[in-house]
Design a protein around this motif. Structure first.
Motif, short mmCIF file in Angstrom:
data_model
loop_
_atom_site.label_atom_id
_atom_site.label_comp_id
_atom_site.label_asym_id
_atom_site.label_seq_id
_atom_site.Cartn_x
_atom_site.Cartn_y
_atom_site.Cartn_z
N ARG A 231 51.74 39.65 27.13
CA ARG A 231 50.72 40.33 27.92
C ARG A 231 50.70 39.79 29.35
NH1 ARG A 231 45.67 37.42 27.99
NH2 ARG A 231 45.88 35.45 26.84
N LEU A 232 50.17 40.62 30.25
CA LEU A 232 50.02 40.24 31.65
C LEU A 232 48.70 39.52 31.85
CD1 LEU A 232 51.23 43.45 33.54
CD2 LEU A 232 52.45 41.28 33.32
N VAL A 233 48.73 38.41 32.58
CA VAL A 233 47.52 37.67 32.90
C VAL A 233 47.57 37.27 34.36
CG1 VAL A 233 47.25 36.79 30.55
CG2 VAL A 233 48.49 35.43 32.25
N GLY A 234 46.43 36.91 34.90
CA GLY A 234 46.36 36.46 36.27
C GLY A 234 46.43 34.95 36.38
N ASP A 235 46.05 34.44 37.53
CA ASP A 235 45.98 33.00 37.75
C ASP A 235 44.65 32.42 37.29
OD1 ASP A 235 48.46 33.21 38.91
OD2 ASP A 235 47.76 33.00 40.97
N VAL A 236 43.74 33.31 36.90
CA VAL A 236 42.41 32.92 36.44
C VAL A 236 42.28 33.28 34.95
CG1 VAL A 236 39.92 33.28 36.75
CG2 VAL A 236 41.45 33.35 38.74
N ASP A 237 41.68 32.38 34.19
CA ASP A 237 41.38 32.67 32.79
C ASP A 237 40.22 33.65 32.76
OD1 ASP A 237 40.35 32.60 30.14
OD2 ASP A 237 41.35 30.69 29.80
N PHE A 238 40.56 34.94 32.63
CA PHE A 238 39.56 36.00 32.80
C PHE A 238 38.40 35.86 31.82
CE2 PHE A 238 37.84 40.25 32.03
CZ PHE A 238 37.60 40.69 33.33
N GLY A 239 38.72 35.58 30.57
CA GLY A 239 37.67 35.47 29.56
C GLY A 239 36.68 34.37 29.88
N GLU A 240 37.18 33.19 30.19
CA GLU A 240 36.30 32.07 30.53
C GLU A 240 35.56 32.31 31.83
OE1 GLU A 240 38.00 28.24 30.63
OE2 GLU A 240 38.67 28.25 28.54
N ALA A 241 36.29 32.77 32.85
CA ALA A 241 35.70 32.94 34.17
C ALA A 241 34.59 33.99 34.16
CB ALA A 241 36.77 33.33 35.18
N SER A 242 34.74 35.02 33.32
CA SER A 242 33.74 36.08 33.25
C SER A 242 32.39 35.58 32.77
CB SER A 242 34.23 37.20 32.33
OG SER A 242 35.40 37.82 32.84
N GLU A 243 32.37 34.42 32.14
CA GLU A 243 31.12 33.88 31.63
C GLU A 243 30.28 33.24 32.73
OE1 GLU A 243 32.24 31.16 28.61
OE2 GLU A 243 33.11 32.68 27.28
N VAL A 244 30.90 32.92 33.86
CA VAL A 244 30.16 32.21 34.92
C VAL A 244 30.22 32.93 36.27
CG1 VAL A 244 32.12 30.74 35.52
CG2 VAL A 244 29.81 29.94 35.99
N ALA A 245 31.28 33.67 36.53
CA ALA A 245 31.42 34.35 37.82
C ALA A 245 30.41 35.48 37.95
CB ALA A 245 32.84 34.91 37.97
N GLY A 246 30.09 35.84 39.20
CA GLY A 246 29.25 36.99 39.44
C GLY A 246 30.03 38.29 39.38
N ALA A 247 31.28 38.23 39.88
CA ALA A 247 32.17 39.39 39.87
C ALA A 247 33.60 38.89 39.86
CB ALA A 247 31.91 40.28 41.08
N ILE A 248 34.50 39.66 39.24
CA ILE A 248 35.88 39.21 39.10
C ILE A 248 36.80 40.41 38.98
CG2 ILE A 248 35.62 38.99 36.60
CD1 ILE A 248 37.53 36.59 36.71
N THR A 249 38.01 40.29 39.53
CA THR A 249 39.02 41.32 39.36
C THR A 249 39.80 41.05 38.07
OG1 THR A 249 40.63 40.07 40.68
CG2 THR A 249 39.32 41.75 41.82
N PRO A 250 40.08 42.09 37.28
CA PRO A 250 40.91 41.92 36.09
C PRO A 250 42.39 41.95 36.47
CG PRO A 250 40.26 44.20 36.28
CD PRO A 250 39.60 43.49 37.44
N VAL A 251 43.22 41.51 35.54
CA VAL A 251 44.68 41.66 35.66
C VAL A 251 45.18 42.20 34.33
CG1 VAL A 251 46.88 40.46 36.00
CG2 VAL A 251 44.87 39.73 37.29
N PRO A 252 45.78 43.39 34.34
CA PRO A 252 46.00 44.29 35.49
C PRO A 252 44.74 45.09 35.82
CG PRO A 252 46.90 45.25 33.50
CD PRO A 252 46.41 43.88 33.10
N GLY A 253 44.82 45.88 36.89
CA GLY A 253 43.74 46.79 37.25
C GLY A 253 42.81 46.29 38.34
N GLY A 254 43.14 45.15 38.93
CA GLY A 254 42.31 44.62 40.00
C GLY A 254 42.97 44.76 41.35
N VAL A 255 43.61 43.68 41.80
CA VAL A 255 44.26 43.68 43.11
C VAL A 255 45.52 44.52 43.12
CG1 VAL A 255 45.37 42.21 44.84
CG2 VAL A 255 43.28 41.44 43.71
N GLY A 256 46.26 44.55 42.02
CA GLY A 256 47.55 45.23 41.97
C GLY A 256 47.55 46.64 42.53
N PRO A 257 46.65 47.52 42.07
CA PRO A 257 46.65 48.89 42.58
C PRO A 257 46.36 48.98 44.08
CG PRO A 257 45.40 48.75 40.55
CD PRO A 257 45.70 47.34 40.96
#
Length: 298
Positions: A245-271
């Motif tokens: 699977r494709l992942v970013g430089d950020v652990d999306f699952g963990e980061a989503s628990e504390v961040a206010g907003a976050i881009t997913p990978v894929p579907g965030g910055v790429g497009p």
């Protein structure tokens, strides 16, 4: 808390639609379509996919696409000669050389050969110099797309603390400059930064562009931080999978628990990257044709 998911795919679709309208208006005024030339050397599968995607997106945005696919053993002299021809071709408003090039070619010399007014990738010394000086010019697509997402999410970035992880000329350095121009307070961090998690933890904005899968963890982030994940990494296939699977430089699952907003990978910055490439091309077309583009039109 559960972070807001920043939908780069939807934002990019809107941007491409606006570019298409401007491109149609440009054609009526200029008597020709805005044109983007993409140069591919060699047969790298990923690069071929990227070039194909850019060509289709260019045509869909009411612009002309010129694809130049060269053999992997193309000489430096022949590649530079092609760049010279494209520089002098009035039907071409933007030139993009797909990187990386084969090892025997001098990438910087090739990029330097592109005239600044057709440098839609924003990588020539003139473009990078104008960005550093705070002057109008072509800006690399991925950083500019990331900035657009940040402004859409946060509005003004003035006074916010931003940490950019990564110092490449493609993303890290221009991203930092764009954030400075937006009056954020910026720290550039990298692989040799001491106590990196502690530095990231102070940031209101985190831009991760280091190329290390899921490096940024939950405890690296300040509560409510806005996270732009530029990384795109393919993990090794799990048992029973044909590809990882494709992942970013950020652990999306963990980061989503504390961040206010976050881009997913894929579907965030790429497009955003291709959408901004189209945006840069229509801006260059107006400049090259001597046609004014209303401020804030795109």
């Amino acid at each position: 808390m559960s972070a807001t998911r920043i939908d780069g795919k939807a934002f990019a679709a809107g941007l491409r639609e606006r570019v298409g309208v401007l491109a149609e208006e440009f054609s009526a005024k200029a008597g020709r379509k805005a044109g983007l030339a993409v140069v591919l050397v060699g047969d790298d599968p990923a690069s071929q996919v990227y070039v194909g995607s850019k060509g289709k997106a260019t045509v869909a945005a009411n612009m002309a696409s010129f694809e130049h696919k060269l053999a992997g053993d193309t000489s430096q002299a022949d590649l530079l000669a092609l760049i010279d021809r494209l520089n002098g071709d009035d039907s071409v408003d933007g030139i993009l050389v797909q990187l990386p090039l084969p090892d025997h070619l001098d990438e910087q010399a090739v990029v330097d050969r592109i005239v600044p007014n057709k440098d839609v990738d924003g990588l020539t010394p003139v473009s990078t110099g104008r960005l550093a000086l705070g002057l109008n010019g072509m800006v690399p697509c991925t950083p500019l797309g990331s900035l657009m997402l940040l402004k859409d999410q946060l509005g003004s970035l003035e006074g916010l603390n931003a940490v950019v992880i990564g110092r490449s000329i493609l993303v890290g350095k221009p991203m930092a400059q764009l954030l400075l121009d937006a009056n954020a307070t910026v720290t550039i961090a990298h692989s040799r930064t001491k106590d990196l998690p502690e530095i990231v933890r102070r940031a209101d904005i985190v831009v991760a562009a280091v190329g290390r899968p899921e490096m940024v963890k939950r405890d690296w982030l300040k509560e409510g931080a806005t996270v732009i994940d530029v990384g795109i990494n393919r993990l090794a296939p799990a048992e029973g999978e044909t590809k990882g699977r494709l992942v970013g430089d950020v652990d999306f699952g963990e980061a989503s628990e504390v961040a206010g907003a976050i881009t997913p990978v894929p579907g965030g910055v790429g497009p955003m990257t291709i959408a901004v490439l189209l945006r840069n091309t229509i801006v260059a077309a107006h400049h090259n044709a001597g046609i004014d583009l209303a401020e804030g039109a795109i």
